[in-house]
Every structure is written in structure tokens, then in C-alpha cells.
Scaffold this motif. Structure first.
Motif, PDB file in Angstrom:
ATOM      1  N   ASP A   1       0.842  -1.196   0.000  1.00 38.34           N
ATOM      2  CA  ASP A   1       0.000   0.000   0.000  1.00 38.34           C
ATOM      3  C   ASP A   1       0.878   1.247   0.000  1.00 38.34           C
ATOM      4  O   ASP A   1       1.917   1.288   0.667  1.00 38.34           O
ATOM      5  N   ILE A   2       0.424   2.249  -0.743  1.00 46.20           N
ATOM      6  CA  ILE A   2       1.071   3.552  -0.700  1.00 46.20           C
ATOM      7  C   ILE A   2       0.300   4.410   0.307  1.00 46.20           C
ATOM      8  O   ILE A   2      -0.905   4.612   0.159  1.00 46.20           O
ATOM      9  N   VAL A   3       1.002   4.881   1.316  1.00 42.39           N
ATOM     10  CA  VAL A   3       0.397   5.790   2.294  1.00 42.39           C
ATOM     11  C   VAL A   3       0.645   7.216   1.812  1.00 42.39           C
ATOM     12  O   VAL A   3       1.770   7.562   1.434  1.00 42.39           O
ATOM     13  N   VAL A   4      -0.407   8.012   1.787  1.00 41.95           N
ATOM     14  CA  VAL A   4      -0.328   9.383   1.277  1.00 41.95           C
ATOM     15  C   VAL A   4      -0.689  10.347   2.391  1.00 41.95           C
ATOM     16  O   VAL A   4      -1.711  10.164   3.062  1.00 41.95           O
ATOM     17  N   THR A   5       0.138  11.352   2.581  1.00 37.75           N
ATOM     18  CA  THR A   5      -0.196  12.366   3.572  1.00 37.75           C
ATOM     19  C   THR A   5       0.181  13.733   3.031  1.00 37.75           C
ATOM     20  O   THR A   5       1.117  13.845   2.246  1.00 37.75           O
ATOM     21  N   PHE A   7       4.812  10.358   0.471  1.00 32.59           N
ATOM     22  CA  PHE A   7       4.379   8.982   0.240  1.00 32.59           C
ATOM     23  C   PHE A   7       5.206   8.024   1.076  1.00 32.59           C
ATOM     24  O   PHE A   7       6.409   8.237   1.266  1.00 32.59           O
ATOM     25  N   MET A  10      -1.278  -0.178   7.194  1.00 30.28           N
ATOM     26  CA  MET A  10      -1.176   1.183   7.719  1.00 30.28           C
ATOM     27  C   MET A  10      -1.831   1.229   9.096  1.00 30.28           C
ATOM     28  O   MET A  10      -2.895   0.655   9.301  1.00 30.28           O
TER      29      MET A  10
END
Lengths: 332, 332
Positions: free
Chosen positions: A43-47, A139, A147
Motif C-alpha cells: 500500500d502507498i500511504v499518502v499524507t 508517500f 497502515m
């Protein structure tokens, strides 16, 4: 963000200052409008977090610290989510293109990108007649479905927090001539330490894997410990009891409390800590604390998750609840 | 961007206006600081573009068009890269939280997110004392290694462009009382059409797959056709010859040229077109044009890629090169 051969003012700015930072192959040396983040099943975590001059940093803050803060507030989110940094894109709204500001800004950003293994992938540089603003989207990668969210805290979990709480708010207070500035008038070292905590967050990315391994819920403390724990509890549908005497304070902060120059509520509701707040099952609390110790980072148990939907309660040494007037910083 | 039960001003703003847009499971209903973009072996294309009040849009532009423009300038990048939209994060720097502005802004953003299948994943809302700014980072998906870059144009390739060129620049000219406003004084319909092109870009996402299938290089035209083709050629290490008479113009733009109210250079160097500019091998040119036709979109051959490193040449009907004083909009 593009850096072609035929350079307009914007392109030449990007080529000069930011192309050297675009070390990832997915950044295409900033010659494209877009970047590629390759992903193989994780998974790509985006903030995304922005800092605005006069709001998140002071116009007088040095440009190198502004750069570090802009990136690190995002790295802090990745740390709390248990994610390994993968890269970032940058939107820079500038009033002017003074080398005296841009050079240290870009150099410091590049240093942090290297330190945290989070390369610049692309961005946009625009002019603004108003305050400067730096908006970063960062990312991270986690194994699929791993996550660490905000919704998993369960009654009985231990509430842990990294580092110390409230120093950044005191640093801002020093810079703006508040009570801390007066009380610490002659203590240059303490003032510098607090200012540094305000200007240069220390994101806890070294703890990301341990957070992923042990935490049931986590977030970074950015708007104030009291308000942020309130949010975490609300998202998880639980409440919490915090023993305020166990909230970790720096020597400078503790000294100011002892001298009654400030009250603890200021620290609990102060923003810009960028520590990790998380909840762990009791059996795993020691493991997370040990992981912190191995990384040279204090991880402290400050309370317990309890059933209920009321606001978390902050109890003093006598078991009396503090009446917090303010929980956190709010923009509106 | 968080929307918990205990709402601060910022959180309540997010819950009221933006939570309804966060339809993707990876957005966690905006109760987390971070979002998840799942990826199964494909590449994630990342693009970021900001719009600033008074720079990219006028303070008098309606909030619904500002929202659409902010998202669509990013969708346009995804289209040109051959990517299918996957979602976006939003940074909103606001002076105030007036419902009269935020409600139409959020509603229009939600409509476009649905129309283009590009859900809101997260974001950050901050206050600013200066001009409002909307920074969006958008994500798309392409099969591994298949993002259409800028570096693949080869001598002999045909230069194609979608839609019509220069209308948005004329729309801005109308809004700011320029030559187009004077010349079109009584032609309300033409003025409205041009203003609409300035305020509401029409990103060509329906053509993304065909661009991916056929183009050797592509980018969206955002800063001006002349400047953007120059960038594409520089990135590919080639030059180009454009037959200016073939550059597609709207009836309004063509009429203004015939009446000598404006010159064609204004259109070639004008920003905000948000059309796709791409290069294709001659054998595949018809296929891309046909794909456009099937989607109701004009795709027009305007020139040829040639060997060399000089700036692309724009030739008039007599084969004379236009001396373009300005190639594109630049922020600095």
C-alpha cells in the motif's frame, strides 16, 4: 515541475535549486510534469501537510529550518502510520526568487530528503503576492493493509507517546516574547533548545516499524496532545485516562512548570510536537518502549484507554481532573 | 484532514464540506491524517499543481469554477501521461470559512471528483492571511513502465494537439478588459465561451488510453503551446516545425485574428489551454485522431518533429517563421 533546456524563469529556478534533489528515477530529473511511484503489491500511504508563513512558521525563521519543517511534518505522519518514506512532491508558493532564501531552503530540503530516504519526486512552483507557503504531499510504503489507523484503540490499551511534549509551543512562546521568554531571559541554552524544537521537528521515523508491529492505533501529535488524543479516541469509539504527571517533559519545560511560569495545560494543548501518540495492548507496551530505547528515543506510557465516549480525562497527581479550556491549535 | 466527533473549527469545516467527497475506502472518511492508495503492480503517476487567487484565477471567479479548475489542471496532467485517475489530496489555504464560498466550492469539487472518477483521499486545511490557494496532488494508474513521458519524441513523429488553442488566454483577456473584451463588446456568447474556457478547463481524460497506446511523448498544454512544445522537444532532444495555419482555433479566436484584434502569437503563448500535446509515429497518427473523433474531441496534426536542438519553428502560411517574443506564461 520541469527543468528543460530552454528555461523560463520558473524552469530555471527549478533546474538550479531542485533538480539536484530529484535523485529517484521516478522523478525523471524533473523534466516531466508527473512522477512515477512504482508499487509492487504494497500500500502507498499518502499524507499532505502545508506550512504557511506567519501561521506555521515565522517570517523571521531561517529558510533552512522552514524547509526542514515543511518536510518533517509530513515525515512525522508517515512515522505514525508505520510507513517507510518513499518520496514527496512539493508545491512552493513564492513571493520572490531570492537566492539568499532559496539556496539554503533547497540545500536543507535536499539534506533532509537524503537523511530520511525520502526523495523529491516533483512539484509545482508558483508565484504569490501573499505569504509564502510550502505544501508537501509525502508517500510511504506499508505491507498491504498494514497502515496503522486511528480506529483500532481498545479499552485496556496503554497510551504511549514518544519524546517530550510541549517544547515546540514553548519555543514559539520564546520567539514571540511570551511568558517563557520572560522566565528564561538569561537561560540562552534552554531558549535555543525550545526554539529548535519549534523550528525543526524531529519526526520519529526510526520507530515506524515498531509502531506497525505493536500499535492498535496511532497518529502524530501535531495540534496538541490533548486534542489529538481526543481525536484518536473519537475515531476509535473509546475514551482514555491520562496521568498528567507521567507526560514526558523536557528539563526546560519541567523547570518552567516548577517555577509556575507556565501551566501544564499550555503544554498539553500546544501544537507542533510531532511526536508519535499510539495505543498498544498491555502485553506489547514493553516491546515498543524497548524499540524506542534501542533507537535512543524515549517512549513513555501516559495513560490507558477506557470504554466510553466522553472526552479523555487528564488527571493530576491527586487524581483530580484538569479542566482544559483549550485542547489544541485550530486554524479556524 | 480529519473529521472526528469532537470537532475543532477546522475539523468541523472538513466534516461539513469534504467528508462527503471522501468516498474511496482508502480515504477512511477523512478520520485519519493519511490515506491509502492500493497498488497491485502498476505504476502510480503523481502530479501536483496549485492555483493561487490573483495568479491562476481571479478573486472574482465563482468558487465552483475555482474548485473545478484546481482539480482539472491536475486531471489534465494525468490525461497527458496516459493515466487513469485514482484520487487526489487537497491542500486548502483559506482566509475565512464562509459557507457562501465553501459550499459551492466543495459541491463542485465533489461533482468533478465523481465525473472523473477521482475521489478525494485526504488533505490539509490551513488558514492564510494572504490570497487563497488550492494545491492538489493527483494520482493516476498506468501499467508498469507505461507512463507517457516527454523524452520519446523522434524525428518524423507527427505533432498533435487536442481541442482548440488560445481560448483561455482570450477568456482572461475578456475578464481583465483587454483587446478581446473591446473587440467582442457586443458578442456576449463569444465572451462567455472564452471566459468559460479560462475558468473551467476541459481535461482530456477520455483520450488517456489512446495517448498511452500511440504517443511517443506527451504533456498537457498549460503554460502556452509554443513554450510547452519547446519543453517537450528539449526533453526529447529534438526540434519541430509547426504550421501555424493548422493550429486549431475556436470560431471566436479565429474571428479575432481575422479582424486583427489579436495576433496569433497571443494564442500560441497563452496559458491555461489544458489540451494534450503529443507526438506520434506517422503510422499511428490516424488512430489517435480517430480515437478523438470517437470521443467527440478534435485531434489535429499541427507539425512534425525534426532532428536538431534549436527551438521549434512556427511557420505561417507563406512558410515564414514567426518571431515569437514570448513562448509561455512564467511565474518568475
Amino acid at each position: 515541475m520541469t527543468a528543460p533546456t530552454n528555461l523560463s524563469g520558473e524552469d530555471s529556478l527549478i533546474a538550479r535549486y531542485f533538480k539536484p534533489l530529484a535523485t529517484d528515477p521516478g522523478a525523471f530529473g524533473l523534466v516531466d510534469d508527473a512522477a512515477v511511484l512504482s508499487a509492487s503489491g504494497e500500500d502507498i500511504v499518502v499524507t499532505t501537510d502545508a506550512v504557511v508563513e506567519g501561521v506555521h512558521y515565522l517570517a523571521s525563521d531561517p529558510p533552512d529550518t522552514v524547509a526542514r519543517k515543511a518536510l518533517r511534518v509530513n515525515l512525522s505522519d508517515l512515522a505514525a502510520k508505520g510507513a517507510a518514506p518513499a518520496g514527496f512532491v512539493l508545491t512552493l508558493a513564492l513571493r520572490s526568487k531570492e537566492d539568499a532564501w532559496l539556496r539554503p531552503f533547497a540545500d536543507a530540503l535536499g539534506e533532509d530528503a537524503k537523511t530520511f530516504a525520502c526523495p523529491l519526486l516533483g512539484g509545482d512552483t508558483v508565484s504569490t503576492p501573499g505569504p509564502q507557503m510550502i505544501s508537501i504531499t509525502a508517500f510511504g510504503r506499508v505491507p498491504k493493509g498494514r497502515m496503522v489507523g486511528r480506529t483500532g484503540a481498545r479499552p485496556g490499551d496503554i497510551v504511549l507517546v514518544t519524546g517530550t511534549i510541549g517544547d515546540a509551543a514553548l519555543g514559539l512562546d520564546v520567539l514571540t516574547g511570551g511568558a517563557a521568554a520572560t522566565a528564561l531571559a538569561s537561560d540562552i541554552a534552554a531558549k535555543d533548545a525550545l526554539i529548535s524544537r519549534y523550528r525543526i521537528p524531529q519526526p520519529r521515523n526510526m520507530l515506524a516499524q515498531a509502531v506497525r508491529d505493536h500499535a492498535t492505533a496511532a497518529m502524530d501529535v501535531s495540534d496538541g496532545l490533548a486534542g489529538d488524543l481526543t481525536k484518536l479516541c473519537a475515531a476509535s469509539g473509546v475514551s482514555a485516562i491520562v496521568n498528567v504527571e507521567t507526560v514526558p517533559l523536557s528539563a526546560a519545560a519541567a523547570g518552567l512548570i516548577v517555577r509556575k511560569a507556565i501551566c501544564v495545560e499550555t503544554l498539553l494543548a500546544g501544537g507542533d510536537d510531532y511526536e508519535v501518540l499510539c495505543t498498544v495492548p498491555p502485553a506489547q507496551s514493553d516491546a515498543l518502549i524497548a524499540a524506542g530505547r534501542a533507537a535512543g528515543l524515549a517512549v513513555t506510557a501516559i495513560g490507558t484507554i477506557v470504554a466510553g465516549h466522553e472526552r479523555p480525562r487528564f488527571l493530576d497527581g491527586q487524581g483530580q481532573e484538569l479542566a482544559l479550556k483549550r485542547l489544541s491549535y485550530s486554524h479556524f
